[in-house]
Design a protein around this motif. Structure first.
Motif, mmCIF file in Angstrom:
data_model
loop_
_atom_site.group_PDB
_atom_site.id
_atom_site.type_symbol
_atom_site.label_atom_id
_atom_site.label_comp_id
_atom_site.label_asym_id
_atom_site.label_seq_id
_atom_site.Cartn_x
_atom_site.Cartn_y
_atom_site.Cartn_z
ATOM 1 N N ASP A 62 0.809 -1.217 0.000
ATOM 2 C CA ASP A 62 0.000 0.000 0.000
ATOM 3 C C ASP A 62 0.846 1.273 0.000
ATOM 4 O O ASP A 62 0.316 2.372 0.061
ATOM 5 C CB ASP A 62 -0.972 0.002 1.183
ATOM 6 N N GLU A 63 2.170 1.138 -0.092
ATOM 7 C CA GLU A 63 3.066 2.287 -0.143
ATOM 8 C C GLU A 63 3.680 2.412 -1.535
ATOM 9 O O GLU A 63 3.748 1.442 -2.282
ATOM 10 C CB GLU A 63 4.186 2.135 0.891
ATOM 11 N N THR A 64 4.145 3.603 -1.869
ATOM 12 C CA THR A 64 4.756 3.857 -3.169
ATOM 13 C C THR A 64 6.270 3.771 -3.056
ATOM 14 O O THR A 64 6.861 4.343 -2.150
ATOM 15 C CB THR A 64 4.362 5.256 -3.688
ATOM 16 N N SER A 65 6.858 3.056 -3.993
ATOM 17 C CA SER A 65 8.310 2.943 -4.066
ATOM 18 C C SER A 65 8.786 3.663 -5.315
ATOM 19 O O SER A 65 8.206 3.499 -6.384
ATOM 20 C CB SER A 65 8.704 1.464 -4.122
ATOM 21 N N ARG A 66 9.852 4.474 -5.171
ATOM 22 C CA ARG A 66 10.408 5.198 -6.313
ATOM 23 C C ARG A 66 11.842 4.750 -6.550
ATOM 24 O O ARG A 66 12.626 4.651 -5.605
ATOM 25 C CB ARG A 66 10.394 6.710 -6.051
ATOM 26 N N ALA A 67 12.180 4.511 -7.813
ATOM 27 C CA ALA A 67 13.544 4.082 -8.143
ATOM 28 C C ALA A 67 14.569 5.123 -7.707
ATOM 29 O O ALA A 67 15.678 4.771 -7.300
ATOM 30 C CB ALA A 67 13.663 3.801 -9.637
ATOM 31 N N MET A 121 8.594 -9.014 -3.233
ATOM 32 C CA MET A 121 8.974 -10.145 -2.393
ATOM 33 C C MET A 121 7.766 -10.636 -1.625
ATOM 34 O O MET A 121 7.074 -9.851 -0.971
ATOM 35 C CB MET A 121 10.092 -9.753 -1.429
ATOM 36 N N THR A 122 7.521 -11.928 -1.741
ATOM 37 C CA THR A 122 6.459 -12.566 -0.969
ATOM 38 C C THR A 122 7.101 -13.549 -0.001
ATOM 39 O O THR A 122 8.224 -14.004 -0.211
ATOM 40 C CB THR A 122 5.475 -13.334 -1.882
ATOM 41 N N TYR A 123 6.381 -13.870 1.035
ATOM 42 C CA TYR A 123 6.864 -14.847 2.011
ATOM 43 C C TYR A 123 5.786 -15.901 2.208
ATOM 44 O O TYR A 123 4.643 -15.572 2.515
ATOM 45 C CB TYR A 123 7.191 -14.170 3.344
ATOM 46 N N GLY A 124 6.166 -17.162 1.984
ATOM 47 C CA GLY A 124 5.234 -18.260 2.219
ATOM 48 C C GLY A 124 4.202 -18.458 1.122
ATOM 49 O O GLY A 124 3.253 -19.217 1.304
ATOM 50 N N VAL A 125 4.375 -17.786 -0.006
ATOM 51 C CA VAL A 125 3.457 -17.944 -1.141
ATOM 52 C C VAL A 125 4.143 -18.850 -2.163
ATOM 53 O O VAL A 125 5.290 -18.582 -2.539
ATOM 54 C CB VAL A 125 3.114 -16.578 -1.778
ATOM 55 N N ALA A 127 5.715 -20.524 -5.382
ATOM 56 C CA ALA A 127 6.288 -19.915 -6.589
ATOM 57 C C ALA A 127 5.563 -20.428 -7.825
ATOM 58 O O ALA A 127 6.150 -21.015 -8.728
ATOM 59 C CB ALA A 127 7.779 -20.214 -6.661
ATOM 60 N N ASP A 128 4.272 -20.199 -7.869
ATOM 61 C CA ASP A 128 3.405 -20.605 -8.975
ATOM 62 C C ASP A 128 2.731 -19.334 -9.500
ATOM 63 O O ASP A 128 2.126 -18.598 -8.720
ATOM 64 C CB ASP A 128 2.367 -21.608 -8.457
ATOM 65 N N MET A 129 2.848 -19.065 -10.802
ATOM 66 C CA MET A 129 2.352 -17.786 -11.337
ATOM 67 C C MET A 129 0.864 -17.577 -11.111
ATOM 68 O O MET A 129 0.437 -16.452 -10.855
ATOM 69 C CB MET A 129 2.683 -17.642 -12.826
ATOM 70 N N ASP A 130 0.049 -18.621 -11.198
ATOM 71 C CA ASP A 130 -1.390 -18.427 -10.947
ATOM 72 C C ASP A 130 -1.646 -17.994 -9.508
ATOM 73 O O ASP A 130 -2.434 -17.084 -9.253
ATOM 74 C CB ASP A 130 -2.170 -19.703 -11.272
ATOM 75 N N VAL A 131 -0.955 -18.629 -8.570
ATOM 76 C CA VAL A 131 -1.109 -18.270 -7.155
ATOM 77 C C VAL A 131 -0.552 -16.865 -6.920
ATOM 78 O O VAL A 131 -1.191 -16.030 -6.269
ATOM 79 C CB VAL A 131 -0.399 -19.308 -6.257
ATOM 80 N N PRO A 138 -5.056 -6.825 -7.012
ATOM 81 C CA PRO A 138 -5.682 -5.786 -6.176
ATOM 82 C C PRO A 138 -6.311 -6.295 -4.882
ATOM 83 O O PRO A 138 -6.276 -5.609 -3.869
ATOM 84 C CB PRO A 138 -6.748 -5.185 -7.096
ATOM 85 N N GLN A 139 -6.883 -7.467 -4.883
ATOM 86 C CA GLN A 139 -7.523 -7.988 -3.670
ATOM 87 C C GLN A 139 -6.670 -9.049 -2.992
ATOM 88 O O GLN A 139 -7.164 -9.824 -2.182
ATOM 89 C CB GLN A 139 -8.901 -8.574 -4.022
ATOM 90 N N GLY A 140 -5.381 -9.081 -3.310
ATOM 91 C CA GLY A 140 -4.488 -10.137 -2.841
ATOM 92 C C GLY A 140 -3.936 -9.916 -1.449
ATOM 93 O O GLY A 140 -4.438 -9.115 -0.666
ATOM 94 N N GLY A 141 -2.857 -10.627 -1.178
ATOM 95 C CA GLY A 141 -2.256 -10.613 0.145
ATOM 96 C C GLY A 141 -1.065 -9.681 0.257
ATOM 97 O O GLY A 141 -0.743 -8.937 -0.671
ATOM 98 N N PRO A 142 -0.376 -9.752 1.389
ATOM 99 C CA PRO A 142 0.744 -8.842 1.641
ATOM 100 C C PRO A 142 1.992 -9.196 0.834
ATOM 101 O O PRO A 142 2.249 -10.358 0.544
ATOM 102 C CB PRO A 142 1.000 -9.017 3.139
#
Length: 153
Positions: A62-67, A121-125, A127-131, A138-142
């Motif tokens: 929910d935060e913006t990252s700038r290069a 970076m995800t943790y505990g998700v 490594a499957d592209m559909d998942v 937009p309605q996904g996880g952290p």
């Protein structure tokens, strides 16, 4: 965290086990966000993950990252490999993805889309592209992300 080589991809100082997945996501505005998803397995030490994202200034979804605010850069090496370097006051971490036709196309799309990519970076998700697509949607996880600028070779 040590250096690991998994199927030709070298992870140096990146929590793991992890899988790097180069991809792209369409935006609601019709553009394309090029990304490298680091899917960190749930067996990885969560404290190492937290330290890594803090050290390299990743932000939450929910935060913006700038290069421009990032000390990370990516490049396509002369031999076709794609490298991502994460700089910090206390050291360097890196990711090196081997040369292959898919990476040629990914790098070309990333450059024509402005050159900045998102490292997510995800943790505990798994490594499957559909998942991952559902998790990063937009309605996904952290997840954490970092905008990474391109350094031409």
């Amino acid at each position: 965290m040590s250096q690991r080589n998994v199927l030709g991809t070298v992870y140096d100082g990146i929590p793991g086990p992890a899988t790097a997945i180069p991809t792209g996501f369409p935006t609601t505005e019709g553009s394309l966000v090029m990304a490298i998803v680091l899917s960190v397995d749930e067996s990885a030490d969560r404290d190492e993950v937290n330290t890594f994202v803090e050290r390299h200034h990743f932000v939450t979804r929910d935060e913006t990252s700038r290069a421009a605010d990032s000390q990370a850069r990516w490049t396509r090496e002369r031999d076709g490999r794609v490298s991502v370097t994460f700089l910090a006051d206390d050291g360097v971490s890196s990711l090196l993805i081997p040369a292959m036709p898919e990476m040629d196309r990914w790098a070309a799309l990333a450059r024509t889309s402005g050159g900045t990519v998102s490292v997510m970076m995800t943790y505990g998700v798994p490594a499957d592209m559909d998942v991952l697509r559902r998790h990063l949607g937009p309605q996904g996880g952290p997840y954490w992300h970092l905008s990474v600028g391109c350094v031409p070779v």
